[in-house]
Design a protein around this motif. Structure first.
Motif, PDB file in Angstrom:
ATOM      1  N   GLY A 130      41.007   5.236-107.870  1.00 23.83           N
ATOM      2  CA  GLY A 130      39.742   4.505-107.909  1.00 23.83           C
ATOM      3  C   GLY A 130      38.457   5.459-107.485  1.00 23.83           C
ATOM      4  N   LEU A 131      38.759   6.396-106.500  1.00 25.67           N
ATOM      5  CA  LEU A 131      37.544   7.128-106.127  1.00 25.67           C
ATOM      6  C   LEU A 131      37.101   8.044-107.234  1.00 25.67           C
ATOM      7  CD1 LEU A 131      35.526   7.515-103.830  1.00 25.67           C
ATOM      8  CD2 LEU A 131      37.271   9.113-102.755  1.00 25.67           C
ATOM      9  N   LYS A 132      38.417   8.765-107.873  1.00 25.48           N
ATOM     10  CA  LYS A 132      37.958   9.695-108.826  1.00 25.48           C
ATOM     11  C   LYS A 132      37.057   9.200-109.922  1.00 25.48           C
ATOM     12  CE  LYS A 132      40.389  12.465-112.431  1.00 25.48           C
ATOM     13  NZ  LYS A 132      41.649  13.035-112.917  1.00 25.48           N
ATOM     14  N   TYR A 133      37.504   8.118-110.306  1.00 31.42           N
ATOM     15  CA  TYR A 133      36.583   7.098-111.663  1.00 31.42           C
ATOM     16  C   TYR A 133      35.238   7.197-110.992  1.00 31.42           C
ATOM     17  CZ  TYR A 133      34.778   4.210-115.088  1.00 31.42           C
ATOM     18  OH  TYR A 133      34.332   3.919-116.407  1.00 31.42           O
ATOM     19  N   THR A 296      37.840  18.274-102.979  1.00 27.09           N
ATOM     20  CA  THR A 296      37.412  17.192-103.862  1.00 27.09           C
ATOM     21  C   THR A 296      38.500  16.432-104.223  1.00 27.09           C
ATOM     22  OG1 THR A 296      38.263  18.639-106.139  1.00 27.09           O
ATOM     23  CG2 THR A 296      35.965  18.948-105.221  1.00 27.09           C
ATOM     24  N   VAL A 297      38.207  15.161-104.892  1.00 32.43           N
ATOM     25  CA  VAL A 297      39.266  14.051-105.215  1.00 32.43           C
ATOM     26  C   VAL A 297      40.300  14.847-106.129  1.00 32.43           C
ATOM     27  CG1 VAL A 297      39.637  12.077-106.383  1.00 32.43           C
ATOM     28  CG2 VAL A 297      37.875  12.209-104.831  1.00 32.43           C
ATOM     29  N   ASP A 298      39.795  15.659-107.293  1.00 35.05           N
ATOM     30  CA  ASP A 298      40.943  16.143-108.006  1.00 35.05           C
ATOM     31  C   ASP A 298      41.869  17.063-107.197  1.00 35.05           C
ATOM     32  OD1 ASP A 298      40.378  14.950-110.582  1.00 35.05           O
ATOM     33  OD2 ASP A 298      38.742  16.436-110.992  1.00 35.05           O
ATOM     34  N   GLU A 299      41.181  17.911-106.295  1.00 33.48           N
ATOM     35  CA  GLU A 299      41.951  18.627-105.730  1.00 33.48           C
ATOM     36  C   GLU A 299      43.103  18.128-104.638  1.00 33.48           C
ATOM     37  OE1 GLU A 299      38.976  22.615-105.151  1.00 33.48           O
ATOM     38  OE2 GLU A 299      38.877  20.813-103.767  1.00 33.48           O
ATOM     39  N   ILE A 300      42.772  16.757-104.086  1.00 31.76           N
ATOM     40  CA  ILE A 300      43.522  16.038-103.204  1.00 31.76           C
ATOM     41  C   ILE A 300      44.470  15.396-103.943  1.00 31.76           C
ATOM     42  CG2 ILE A 300      43.406  13.937-101.975  1.00 31.76           C
ATOM     43  CD1 ILE A 300      40.491  14.152-101.438  1.00 31.76           C
ATOM     44  N   LEU A 301      44.434  15.032-105.373  1.00 29.14           N
ATOM     45  CA  LEU A 301      45.412  14.377-106.195  1.00 29.14           C
ATOM     46  C   LEU A 301      46.445  15.508-106.520  1.00 29.14           C
ATOM     47  CD1 LEU A 301      43.293  12.238-108.551  1.00 29.14           C
ATOM     48  CD2 LEU A 301      44.797  11.210-106.769  1.00 29.14           C
ATOM     49  N   ALA A 302      46.143  16.663-106.500  1.00 27.25           N
ATOM     50  CA  ALA A 302      46.932  17.862-106.924  1.00 27.25           C
ATOM     51  C   ALA A 302      47.922  18.175-105.767  1.00 27.25           C
ATOM     52  CB  ALA A 302      46.305  19.103-107.599  1.00 27.25           C
ATOM     53  N   ASN A 311      50.855  10.111-111.394  1.00 30.63           N
ATOM     54  CA  ASN A 311      50.883   9.902-112.923  1.00 30.63           C
ATOM     55  C   ASN A 311      49.499  10.338-113.394  1.00 30.63           C
ATOM     56  OD1 ASN A 311      51.112   9.347-115.612  1.00 30.63           O
ATOM     57  ND2 ASN A 311      52.023   7.216-115.407  1.00 30.63           N
ATOM     58  N   SER A 312      49.433  11.569-113.556  1.00 30.75           N
ATOM     59  CA  SER A 312      48.162  11.885-113.986  1.00 30.75           C
ATOM     60  C   SER A 312      47.605  11.527-115.260  1.00 30.75           C
ATOM     61  CB  SER A 312      48.196  13.426-114.196  1.00 30.75           C
ATOM     62  OG  SER A 312      48.929  14.178-115.174  1.00 30.75           O
ATOM     63  N   SER A 313      48.291  10.801-116.262  1.00 27.70           N
ATOM     64  CA  SER A 313      47.979  10.293-117.553  1.00 27.70           C
ATOM     65  C   SER A 313      46.977   8.905-117.325  1.00 27.70           C
ATOM     66  CB  SER A 313      49.244   9.996-118.274  1.00 27.70           C
ATOM     67  OG  SER A 313      50.029   9.170-117.862  1.00 27.70           O
ATOM     68  N   GLU A 314      47.346   8.361-116.244  1.00 31.40           N
ATOM     69  CA  GLU A 314      46.891   7.383-115.713  1.00 31.40           C
ATOM     70  C   GLU A 314      45.427   7.225-114.854  1.00 31.40           C
ATOM     71  OE1 GLU A 314      49.351   4.121-114.307  1.00 31.40           O
ATOM     72  OE2 GLU A 314      50.569   4.235-116.220  1.00 31.40           O
ATOM     73  N   GLU A 315      45.117   8.386-114.685  1.00 31.19           N
ATOM     74  CA  GLU A 315      43.858   8.850-113.778  1.00 31.19           C
ATOM     75  C   GLU A 315      42.679   8.914-114.653  1.00 31.19           C
ATOM     76  OE1 GLU A 315      44.966  12.338-111.656  1.00 31.19           O
ATOM     77  OE2 GLU A 315      46.562  11.477-110.795  1.00 31.19           O
ATOM     78  N   ALA A 316      41.994   7.850-114.613  1.00 30.23           N
ATOM     79  CA  ALA A 316      40.596   7.578-115.447  1.00 30.23           C
ATOM     80  C   ALA A 316      39.495   8.247-114.901  1.00 30.23           C
ATOM     81  CB  ALA A 316      40.391   6.202-115.869  1.00 30.23           C
ATOM     82  N   SER A 317      38.588   8.723-115.640  1.00 37.80           N
ATOM     83  CA  SER A 317      37.241   9.147-115.520  1.00 37.80           C
ATOM     84  C   SER A 317      36.276   8.446-116.358  1.00 37.80           C
ATOM     85  CB  SER A 317      37.177  10.747-115.705  1.00 37.80           C
ATOM     86  OG  SER A 317      38.161  11.277-114.897  1.00 37.80           O
ATOM     87  N   SER A 318      35.068   8.397-115.802  1.00 39.99           N
ATOM     88  CA  SER A 318      33.938   7.860-116.417  1.00 39.99           C
ATOM     89  C   SER A 318      33.347   8.909-117.486  1.00 39.99           C
ATOM     90  CB  SER A 318      32.620   7.440-115.556  1.00 39.99           C
ATOM     91  OG  SER A 318      31.832   7.049-116.274  1.00 39.99           O
ATOM     92  N   LYS A 319      33.096   8.248-118.606  1.00 38.31           N
ATOM     93  CA  LYS A 319      32.648   9.016-119.758  1.00 38.31           C
ATOM     94  C   LYS A 319      30.967   9.527-119.744  1.00 38.31           C
ATOM     95  CE  LYS A 319      35.601   6.821-123.215  1.00 38.31           C
ATOM     96  NZ  LYS A 319      35.788   5.983-124.274  1.00 38.31           N
ATOM     97  N   SER A 320      30.364   8.703-118.755  1.00 35.06           N
ATOM     98  CA  SER A 320      29.096   9.229-118.481  1.00 35.06           C
ATOM     99  C   SER A 320      28.741   8.726-116.936  1.00 35.06           C
ATOM    100  CB  SER A 320      28.046   8.443-119.552  1.00 35.06           C
ATOM    101  OG  SER A 320      28.184   7.155-119.383  1.00 35.06           O
ATOM    102  N   PRO A 321      27.752   9.378-116.315  1.00 33.31           N
ATOM    103  CA  PRO A 321      27.270   8.933-115.003  1.00 33.31           C
ATOM    104  C   PRO A 321      26.706   7.552-115.129  1.00 33.31           C
ATOM    105  CG  PRO A 321      25.576  10.321-116.108  1.00 33.31           C
ATOM    106  CD  PRO A 321      27.004  10.385-116.880  1.00 33.31           C
TER     107      PRO A 321
END
Length: 355
Positions: A130-133, A296-302, A311-321
């Motif tokens: 959630g925080l990654k998004y 960072t969140v991405d570094e934490i997830l790794a 399951n990295s395929s389900e980790e969503a990111s926003s397309k825009s700010p």
């Protein structure tokens, strides 16, 4: 039951509910069961969407009525199924129709439920997804804590209460920068830069809160339970040790009255003897005095701590700010009210009751 809205935008029928302290007026499709709780800005009740009964499934929802919407400019709004504004007293307020969660993480933490290592990994992984998004949209939550993380009986976690969230993408802020306000972050989960500095902050304040929550999941008690701002800093010193002089100088922190005492950091393994080494390493990298040294969140997830649940395929990111520019356009309550009405209209495509 009243008729307040028809083809012109008014309810064809609506129903009221009161327990002599709280008043609700909603579309008759919703059957209010009971009031669940009351906070600084509103009241939450549980309800049944009676339209779901025709499918043979009873769909329970939560309805939050923000009662001070017309006098206060701080709102606490989670994910919405529907929304409305009611002006008829004593039912007036912003109505937010939300998914009903069974618990929040705070209630889970202080229950008798035993949490395995897998539970903690899974819970934290969901929070981080959630925080990654959120961070990918250039938004800082600013008030992450167990009480703002909803938990369903199926074990699904959702971050809620974005009333203190702020956007930090510079293209939406021509006249200001994201500066710290006095009312930000519940004290126990507040990053040191939010207490010691008046400079701009970053997404690292949410990362700090994640570290506090992770420790609390293993210890089943708050990591830094300060009773006031001065005591809060003292709690940080007792666990993390004194901040390096170069960090104090780098951020121009004010630590008078405590900096002359030299504290040594606590050994995390002695604090959380049942935590695996991967969790200890993670906590160390999250709860850093220097915000730029936190992961960072991405570094934490790794990190290895999540290798069995990720399951990295389900980790969503926003397309825009996320566009927070409305804050510059809305400088007073009448303007904020106008923006709110536009948002509700856009969300529901309907008019407002009793305007």
């Amino acid at each position: 039951m009243a008729s307040l809205r028809g083809k012109n935008g008014y309810f064809e029928s609506c129903s009221t509910y009161t327990d002599k302290e709280n008043y609700f007026l909603v579309d008759s499709r919703y059957e209010i069961i009971r009031v669940l709780g009351k906070g600084s800005y509103g009241v939450v009740c549980s309800a049944i969407d009676t339209k779901s009964l025709s499918t043979g499934l009873e769909h329970k929802i939560a309805i939050k009525k923000v009662t001070k919407i017309f006098t206060k400019d701080i709102l606490l709004i989670a994910s919405l199924l529907d929304s409305d504004i009611v002006y008829v007293k004593p039912y007036d307020g912003l109505y937010c129709f939300q998914e009903l969660a069974d618990l929040d993480l705070a209630r889970v933490l202080y229950s008798n439920v035993q949490l395995s290592e897998f539970h903690i990994q899974n819970f934290m992984y969901q929070v981080l997804c959630g925080l990654k998004y959120i961070h990918s949209a250039d938004v800082i939550h600013r008030d992450l804590k167990p009480g703002n993380i909803l938990v369903t009986t199926q074990g699904t976690l959702k971050i809620c209460d974005f009333g203190l969230a702020r956007g930090i993408n510079p293209k939406f802020f021509k006249n200001r920068t994201a500066t710290i306000t006095n009312y930000v972050a519940t004290r126990w989960y507040r990053a040191p830069e939010l207490i010691l500095s008046t400079k701009n902050y970053s997404k690292a304040v949410d990362v700090w809160a994640v570290g506090c929550i992770l420790g609390e999941l293993f210890g089943r008690r708050p990591l830094f339970p300060g009773k006031n701002s001065h005591e809060q800093i003292h709690e940080l010193f007792k666990v993390l040790g004194s901040p390096p002089p170069e960090t104090i100088k780098k951020y121009n922190w004010k630590v008078e009255g405590i900096s002359w005492v030299k504290y040594k950091p606590v050994n995390w393994t002695s604090l959380y003897p049942f935590a695996p080494n991967e969790a200890i390493v993670l906590i160390e990298n999250l709860l850093q005095w220097d915000c730029k040294k936190r992961l960072t969140v991405d570094e934490i997830l790794a990190q290895d701590f999540f290798k069995f649940v990720r399951n990295s395929s389900e980790e969503a990111s926003s397309k825009s700010p996320f566009d927070f520019s409305f804050e510059e356009k809305s400088c007073n309550l009448p303007q904020l009210k106008e923006v709110l009405e536009e948002e509700v209209n856009e969300f529901t495509g309907i008019c407002h009751i009793g305007q």
